[in-house]
Write a protein that holds these residues in place. Structure first.
Motif, PDB file in Angstrom:
ATOM      1  N   THR A   1       0.941  -1.109  -0.106  1.00 11.08           N
ATOM      2  CA  THR A   1      -0.154  -0.077   0.156  1.00 11.08           C
ATOM      3  C   THR A   1       0.902   1.289   0.102  1.00 11.08           C
ATOM      4  O   THR A   1       0.608   2.196  -0.855  1.00 11.08           O
ATOM      5  CB  THR A   1      -0.976   0.132   1.181  1.00 11.08           C
ATOM      6  OG1 THR A   1      -1.629  -1.325   1.136  1.00 11.08           O
ATOM      7  CG2 THR A   1      -1.896   1.198   1.267  1.00 11.08           C
TER       8      THR A   1
ATOM      9  N   PRO B   1      -8.015  -3.279   2.552  1.00  8.30           N
ATOM     10  CA  PRO B   1      -8.944  -3.438   3.683  1.00  8.30           C
ATOM     11  C   PRO B   1      -9.780  -4.376   3.536  1.00  8.30           C
ATOM     12  O   PRO B   1     -10.092  -5.293   4.536  1.00  8.30           O
ATOM     13  CB  PRO B   1      -9.506  -1.989   4.110  1.00  8.30           C
ATOM     14  CG  PRO B   1      -9.587  -1.361   2.629  1.00  8.30           C
ATOM     15  CD  PRO B   1      -8.214  -1.650   1.963  1.00  8.30           C
TER      16      PRO B   1
ATOM     17  N   LEU C   1      -7.778  -6.647   6.207  1.00  5.62           N
ATOM     18  CA  LEU C   1      -7.928  -5.959   7.394  1.00  5.62           C
ATOM     19  C   LEU C   1      -9.564  -6.543   8.183  1.00  5.62           C
ATOM     20  O   LEU C   1      -9.386  -6.310   9.549  1.00  5.62           O
ATOM     21  CB  LEU C   1      -7.952  -4.451   7.434  1.00  5.62           C
ATOM     22  CG  LEU C   1      -6.508  -3.873   6.732  1.00  5.62           C
ATOM     23  CD1 LEU C   1      -6.825  -2.197   6.697  1.00  5.62           C
ATOM     24  CD2 LEU C   1      -5.617  -4.320   7.609  1.00  5.62           C
ATOM     25  N   ILE C   2     -10.287  -6.776   7.587  1.00  6.91           N
ATOM     26  CA  ILE C   2     -11.779  -6.881   8.051  1.00  6.91           C
ATOM     27  C   ILE C   2     -11.609  -8.375   9.106  1.00  6.91           C
ATOM     28  O   ILE C   2     -11.225  -9.333   8.386  1.00  6.91           O
ATOM     29  CB  ILE C   2     -12.822  -6.969   7.018  1.00  6.91           C
ATOM     30  CG1 ILE C   2     -12.943  -5.694   6.369  1.00  6.91           C
ATOM     31  CG2 ILE C   2     -14.019  -7.283   7.683  1.00  6.91           C
ATOM     32  CD1 ILE C   2     -13.961  -5.716   5.237  1.00  6.91           C
TER      33      ILE C   2
ATOM     34  N   ARG D   1      -9.935  -9.384  11.478  1.00  7.93           N
ATOM     35  CA  ARG D   1      -8.549  -9.887  11.737  1.00  7.93           C
ATOM     36  C   ARG D   1      -8.500 -10.612  13.006  1.00  7.93           C
ATOM     37  O   ARG D   1      -7.786 -11.747  13.147  1.00  7.93           O
ATOM     38  CB  ARG D   1      -7.581  -9.007  11.637  1.00  7.93           C
ATOM     39  CG  ARG D   1      -7.133  -8.275   9.845  1.00  7.93           C
ATOM     40  CD  ARG D   1      -6.593  -9.414   9.349  1.00  7.93           C
ATOM     41  NE  ARG D   1      -5.387 -10.055   9.513  1.00  7.93           N
ATOM     42  CZ  ARG D   1      -4.800 -10.907   9.002  1.00  7.93           C
ATOM     43  NH1 ARG D   1      -4.914 -11.166   7.678  1.00  7.93           N
ATOM     44  NH2 ARG D   1      -3.438 -11.396   9.434  1.00  7.93           N
TER      45      ARG D   1
END
Length: 254
Positions: free
Chosen positions: A92, A243, A247-248, A250
């Motif tokens: 990123t 994300p 990331l969701i 985790r």
């Protein structure tokens, strides 16, 4: 041509000034456009139409991901925990940096700084290649863990996570098989994104070669501007992918 003077040296600063005041026809001016400004607007409009089709394409993939994540939530949660946040975060940062240098490249073209334009295009290319390198490392890790959908896909890490030193809730064999859907979408979405990166890097080499020849030093900057739109679109797609995939949820249950 009607009241038009054909430039002998189209890449000089003097020609650029004369073109603004004496309507000189530069080689980049296609005959079916009345003015270079009209040609530039048509090219920009065409690029936005192309990006609109790309938005619809990636939008379908995002919709499929969200739909299946809702249907097989537990399988998608444990699958996303297999992705490396440090590698995803590094990519990123790299891609945002490449977008920054691409923006500087557009600025350099507009102010006719040939040396800076070449430099910023090269830096954009370097960061793009670095992104693909890290993505290759991630793909290799999935290969080693047998997390590539297909006959060799291994669900044991999801049905018996304790045996691998994990503290996640075991999945039933049926739900564990649904993790293949996550990894299929993961490879489809990141793979198509990487494909766009490869195309972009190829175009960067071409634009850099043209920039070194001075083709964008006399006011003709439409190719740089339109490629900048494409590269920023690629950046934005990853900003959503990171994300959504990495990331969701985790830490499920926390």
């Amino acid at each position: 041509m009607d009241n038009a003077i054909v430039a002998t040296h189209p890449h000089t600063h003097e020609t650029a000034i004369a073109a603004e005041h004496e309507h000189i026809v530069l080689p980049q001016h296609r005959h079916h456009f009345e003015t270079q400004e009209q040609q530039r607007e048509a090219a920009t409009f065409g690029m936005w139409l192309f990006l609109l089709t790309e938005i619809m394409f990636f939008g379908g993939l995002f919709f499929a991901y969200l739909l299946y994540r809702n249907w097989y939530h537990d399988a998608f949660v444990v699958s996303s925990n297999q992705l490396s946040i440090p590698l995803g975060a590094a990519n990123t940062a790299i891609l945002i940096s490449s977008g920054f240098f691409m923006a500087l490249g557009v600025w350099a073209a507009e102010v006719k700084k040939q040396g800076l334009l070449v430099l910023f295009l090269v830096l954009t290319t370097v960061f793009g290649v670095a992104f693909l390198g890290i993505k290759a490392v991630e793909y290799h890790e999935k290969w080693e863990k047998h997390h590539i959908p297909g006959a060799s896909f291994d669900v044991s890490q999801f049905t018996n996570p304790q045996a691998y030193g994990l503290h996640e809730k075991p999945l039933s064999p049926d739900m564990a098989q649904k993790t293949q859907i996550f990894f299929f979408l993961y490879f489809a979405m990141t793979g198509m994104h990487a494909f766009h990166m490869v195309l972009g890097i190829g175009l960067l080499f071409w634009l850099t070669w043209r920039a070194r020849r001075g083709e964008f030093s006399a006011g003709y900057v439409a190719p740089i501007e339109n490629f900048g739109l494409y590269w920023h679109f690629v950046d934005i797609v990853w900003i959503f992918l990171f994300p959504l995939l990495y990331l969701i949820n985790r830490h499920p249950g926390v």
